[in-house]
Design a protein around this motif. Structure first.
Motif, PDB file in Angstrom:
ATOM      1  N   ARG A   1     -51.254  19.492-148.531  1.00  0.00           N
ATOM      2  CA  ARG A   1     -52.470  18.784-148.921  1.00  0.00           C
ATOM      3  C   ARG A   1     -52.785  19.009-150.406  1.00  0.00           C
ATOM      4  O   ARG A   1     -53.105  18.063-151.133  1.00  0.00           O
ATOM      5  N   GLN A   2     -52.634  20.249-150.821  1.00  0.00           N
ATOM      6  CA  GLN A   2     -52.889  20.542-152.228  1.00  0.00           C
ATOM      7  C   GLN A   2     -51.885  19.870-153.135  1.00  0.00           C
ATOM      8  O   GLN A   2     -52.234  19.337-154.193  1.00  0.00           O
ATOM      9  N   GLN A   3     -50.618  19.854-152.718  1.00  0.00           N
ATOM     10  CA  GLN A   3     -49.577  19.239-153.550  1.00  0.00           C
ATOM     11  C   GLN A   3     -49.824  17.748-153.722  1.00  0.00           C
ATOM     12  O   GLN A   3     -49.542  17.178-154.789  1.00  0.00           O
ATOM     13  N   ALA A   4     -50.319  17.099-152.657  1.00  0.00           N
ATOM     14  CA  ALA A   4     -50.622  15.678-152.770  1.00  0.00           C
ATOM     15  C   ALA A   4     -51.724  15.443-153.798  1.00  0.00           C
ATOM     16  O   ALA A   4     -51.657  14.513-154.613  1.00  0.00           O
ATOM     17  N   LYS A   5     -52.762  16.310-153.758  1.00  0.00           N
ATOM     18  CA  LYS A   5     -53.832  16.190-154.739  1.00  0.00           C
ATOM     19  C   LYS A   5     -53.318  16.451-156.152  1.00  0.00           C
ATOM     20  O   LYS A   5     -53.658  15.735-157.097  1.00  0.00           O
ATOM     21  N   VAL A   6     -52.507  17.496-156.286  1.00  0.00           N
ATOM     22  CA  VAL A   6     -51.970  17.845-157.603  1.00  0.00           C
ATOM     23  C   VAL A   6     -51.117  16.717-158.156  1.00  0.00           C
ATOM     24  O   VAL A   6     -51.196  16.355-159.330  1.00  0.00           O
ATOM     25  N   SER A   7     -50.284  16.121-157.296  1.00  0.00           N
ATOM     26  CA  SER A   7     -49.437  15.014-157.728  1.00  0.00           C
ATOM     27  C   SER A   7     -50.274  13.842-158.218  1.00  0.00           C
ATOM     28  O   SER A   7     -49.964  13.210-159.234  1.00  0.00           O
TER      29      SER A   7
END
Length: 898
Positions: free
Chosen positions: A218-224
């Motif tokens: 979930r965090q990686q999607a936001k970061v991307s």
């Protein structure tokens, strides 16, 4: 008392080590861990030892609390100290209360043989009493702001479950280890308990890892999304600048109104751009005319300005080129920036220069913006403007975007509808990151960071997310159910497999260790045997030649033929000396007694000397010798000349030895801060395997090498150590059957101490013209053979020396007769040369008599001892006749020698 101390330390160590490992391996998303072995260790210790275990539990619990400190000195802060004392007291009281209830209230000691009693006792000591430390500990963490209040419930549950699991597993484990005398009875509890502990840890770790992976995705999607949006925003800023640059390139007569109309719409699309500027290139000769023209358009108070050291405005200093801010929009709030010479600021000037060099957009270092209240941080985007955009010629100046990173970060968040903050750091200088913007919002945690390259600068973007309440309750409830189910089963299991495996592994480990030690001992013995065999061969071979040639010379009536035999014996003697010198050099290097000194070396002279030394061997093998270096340049290097020549000669001799036909090349060049020497041959080459051990002492390419070519195996090891002492390196490039290349690199700045040469004044003495007729010389030597050799050498120059066989006799003869010079041996019976010299100088008070030491001791320490005793010089055996004659002549017939 001794037993109490041992018990206390043992319990404290067991408590601390298990607590440390649990925190390191099992602490996930919280202060407390899923399984806490120290709780079980504390209860079991008190059950076994009663009150004698309390001090060990207290110490162990206190030191475990230090794990969570950022640094040990934090314990001296009163809040941290109270928290540590509170948690330590709660943990110890919890274990003691469980013991008291089990023994004195319920009166049902934990009997591992009884399932019912075990369950009652462990339930009291585990789930029931574990509420104490969990409650007090969590309360203290909230009070001291170690954890937020909303995380208190999760932390309490985690703490309580961790202590409960620790008691249920490790209390029976320790009781089984110390209560039963039979191994089988111990194993009935120990093995299942360890198994259940592993099962619980693995299951918790697996479940937690799954949750962490989901959170991470979930965090990686936001970061991307943030990363993509940042790229879009920066590209948009670049597009605005590029469009503005095209606008100025297409017209030479852009006024402020046109600039304002053009940039107004651009600013509406990009809120992070505080202002757009036009900064033309103005050379010094045009400055006054430029200011006059701009005053007509922008007002009489316009002038090109800069800030002085006090931060006050002043007219620009004289420089070749200026880049004043001519137009800026919006002007309101940005009035101070109008007329400001961007080149007057070093931070801005560097970015300007980079932009022009790469002909693209660059970004300045973080600066304090002139806009606003003077405390806002931001960056400037620079885009060069050219008259001809297609060919990027005719440089006219820069268009500039003033960007506020706080607004940019907020724009990123609004566009993605996320609760993520971004902070920006300039990390172009990796050792000194500079903060550009940081939100400093409370209740956030760093979730990711990435580097973002823009222009010639590197930004690090850190992303922060609000700490959201995330319940771990289902995971801990699942652990309780699984733990109870498996715990009920393991009480009925009996197994010895684990211990048997452990014993077999230990035996195998010890056996392997013994085998390795035996292999090392065998290898060392083999190396020693091979070295002794090689040394025996290398020493006996030249001795055999000397003895045989000596016999032939004695039998030969023809003097010329006998002289030929003697010359050959002298060659064999040199081989023997080389072997002995290798061994002595190696021993001095290993003992740290070899001293090197630097002095200037003429490479032309060095090459000439090496060529002469190799000429005989080269001619006998019909090998071609090439020297590749620029002889027209007077190449001079600074290092130890004797040792450099020794290394090069060793490498060249090896090249000749291992090359049957072809070419030997000595290549010399300088590059960077080093001088390089390469010895290249077309010989037999060296295999990759042999290269690994070639520079090790007593090693050669293979065992047959010493039989085919001779050698002790010390030469290359000595070479490597000498080169390292001279501050350089030696490397090898070779393939079997393709020849070898040895390369030496020596630095221009030698690390060796400089030496003042005392032998330079001997170099100009012509030995052929030397005569000692009429000089009275005393030879002090105890060995008859050495007396004969030295006397015979002196007789060749017209001198018949007197002979004394020890120091006493020498002192007597010097007292009775006046001598011009004394040759003094060092090691003699009755009185050695050093003592005799001291008597001559200090008791006979003869200070002007030259005394030359003559000894087989060749160490630098021996030379220092000789000179310290009062000797004027020092020569080593075997006697070098030419050096002896020069030294005697220097002290007998040189005015400075008396």
């Amino acid at each position: 008392m001794k037993n109490l101390f041992t018990l206390t330390i043992s319990i404290a160590l067991a408590y601390f080590l298990t607590g440390y490992l649990s925190n390191s391996l099992l602490a996930i998303d919280g202060y407390a861990v899923a399984a806490w072995p120290p709780a079980g260790i504390a209860l079991a210790s008190i059950l076994l030892l009663r009150n004698r275990a309390l001090l060990g539990v207290l110490l162990g619990a206190f030191f475990v609390n230090l794990i969570h400190l950022d640094k040990v000195t934090d314990i001296f802060h009163w809040q941290m100290m109270l928290q540590a004392i509170g948690v330590t007291s709660a943990s110890t009281f919890q274990a003691w209360l469980a013991y008291y209830i089990i023994i004195h209230v319920v009166k049902r000691p934990i009997e591992l043989s009884s399932l019912k009693q075990s369950m009652i006792g462990l339930m009291i000591g585990g789930p029931l009493c574990s509420l104490i430390a969990a409650s007090i500990g969590t309360g203290l963490l909230v009070i001291n702001n170690v954890i937020p209040s909303y995380a208190a419930l999760n932390n309490f549950i985690a703490w309580w479950i961790g202590d409960s699991i620790g008691v249920l597993i490790f209390t029976p484990l320790i009781l089984a280890a110390f209560s039963y005398h039979h191994t089988r009875q111990r194993l009935q509890i120990i093995v299942p308990s360890l198994l259940i502990y592993v099962v619980i840890c693995v299951s918790f770790y697996g479940a937690a890892s799954v949750k962490k992976d989901k959170d991470l995705q979930r965090q990686q999607a936001k970061v991307s999304a943030i990363h993509t949006n940042l790229e879009h925003q920066v590209d948009e800023i670049k597009s605005h600048l590029s469009l503005l640059a095209t606008f100025f390139a297409s017209s030479d007569m852009v006024d402020f109104d046109e600039f304002k109309r053009f940039t107004t719409r651009q600013l509406q699309y990009s809120k992070e751009i505080l202002a757009l500027e036009w900064a033309p290139k103005v050379i010094h000769s045009q400055l006054n005319n430029y200011q006059s023209l701009l005053r007509d358009e922008l007002g009489a108070d316009y002038y090109v300005k800069e800030k002085n050291a006090a931060g006050q405005w002043q007219p620009v200093s004289k420089r070749a080129v200026y880049f004043p801010v001519q137009y800026i929009h919006p002007l309101v709030g940005n009035e101070p920036a109008q007329g400001f010479d961007l080149a007057s600021s070093e931070l801005r000037k560097q970015a300007l220069t980079d932009s022009r060099l790469i002909k693209n957009v660059t970004v300045s270092e973080p600066i304090t913006l002139m806009q606003g209240d003077g405390n806002e941080k931001g960056v400037l985007f620079f885009n060069p403007v050219y008259s001809d955009i297609n060919h990027q010629v005719g440089f006219r100046g820069y268009v500039v975007a003033v960007v506020n990173l706080e607004v940019l970060a907020q724009t990123l968040n609004f566009n993605q509808n996320t609760d993520i903050d971004a902070s920006f750091y300039d990390v172009t200088d990796g050792s000194n990151p500079v903060e550009i913007y940081s939100p400093h919002r409370v209740g956030t945690t760093a979730i990711a960071s990435f580097n973002f390259i823009i222009g010639e600068r590197v930004w690090q973007v850190k992303l922060w997310e609000s700490v959201a309440q995330s319940s771990w309750l289902p995971y801990w409830l699942a652990q309780i159910v699984g733990m109870l189910f498996v715990w009920l089963l393991i009480t009925f299991l009996i197994s010895v497999t684990g211990t048997n495996i452990q014993i077999r592994q230990q035996v195998a480990k010890q056996t392997q260790s013994l085998r390795e030690e035996k292999l090392k001992a065998d290898k060392a013995s083999q190396i020693k045997s091979e070295f002794l065999a090689n040394m025996s061969h290398e020493i006996r071979t030249p001795i055999n030649g000397i003895k045989g040639l000596h016999y032939l010379a004695m039998q030969e009536p023809d003097w010329q033929q006998a002289r030929g035999y003697i010359d050959q014996a002298d060659g064999a003697l040199n081989v023997l000396l080389r072997v002995i010198n290798d061994v002595l050099d190696f021993s001095k290097i290993e003992a740290g007694r070899l001293e090197l000194h630097q002095e200037p070396i003429d490479v032309n002279a060095l090459v000439s000397e090496l060529t002469n030394l190799l000429q005989f061997e080269l001619n006998s093998r019909s090998l071609e010798f090439r020297v590749e270096f620029d002889a027209s340049v007077h190449l001079l290097i600074h290092t130890d000349p004797i040792r450099l020549k020794q290394v090069l000669l060793n490498l060249l001799n090896n090249a000749v030895k291992f090359t049957q036909e072809g070419t030997i090349t000595l290549r010399i060049w300088q590059q960077g801060e080093f001088t390089y020497f390469s010895v290249i041959d077309t010989g037999i080459g060296i295999s990759k395997e042999a290269q690994q051990r070639l520079f090790k002492p007593f090693s050669q390419a293979d065992s047959s090498t010493s039989r085919r070519f001779g050698g002790t195996g010390l030469g290359l090891s000595i070479c490597q150590k000498l080169i390292v002492m001279m501050g350089g390196e030696i490397s090898l490039s070779s393939s079997e059957g393709q020849g070898s290349t040895f390369t030496i690199s020596l630095p221009f700045e030698s690390p060796l101490e400089e030496v003042i040469h005392s032998d330079d004044e001997l170099a100009d003495i012509d030995v052929t013209a030397v005569s000692f007729a009429g000089d009275t010389i005393l030879l002090v030597e105890d060995n008859p053979l050495n007396q004969h050799v030295a006397s015979s050498i002196l007789k060749t120059k017209g001198c018949q020396p007197d002979i004394a066989k020890d120091g006493h006799e020498a002192i007597k003869m010097i007292s009775e007769k006046s001598y011009d010079l004394v040759l003094m041996d060092i090691q003699m019976p009755n009185m050695d040369g050093l003592q005799a010299t001291k008597v001559i100088r200090n008791e006979l008070l003869i200070t002007d008599l030259p005394i030359i030491g003559l000894s087989a001791n060749a160490h630098d320490d021996d030379l220092k001892k000789g000179l310290a005793s009062g000797m004027n010089g020092y020569l080593t055996k075997p006697i070098d006749a030419d050096k002896l004659f020069k030294t005697l002549w220097h002290f007998l017939h040189n005015a400075s020698g008396h």
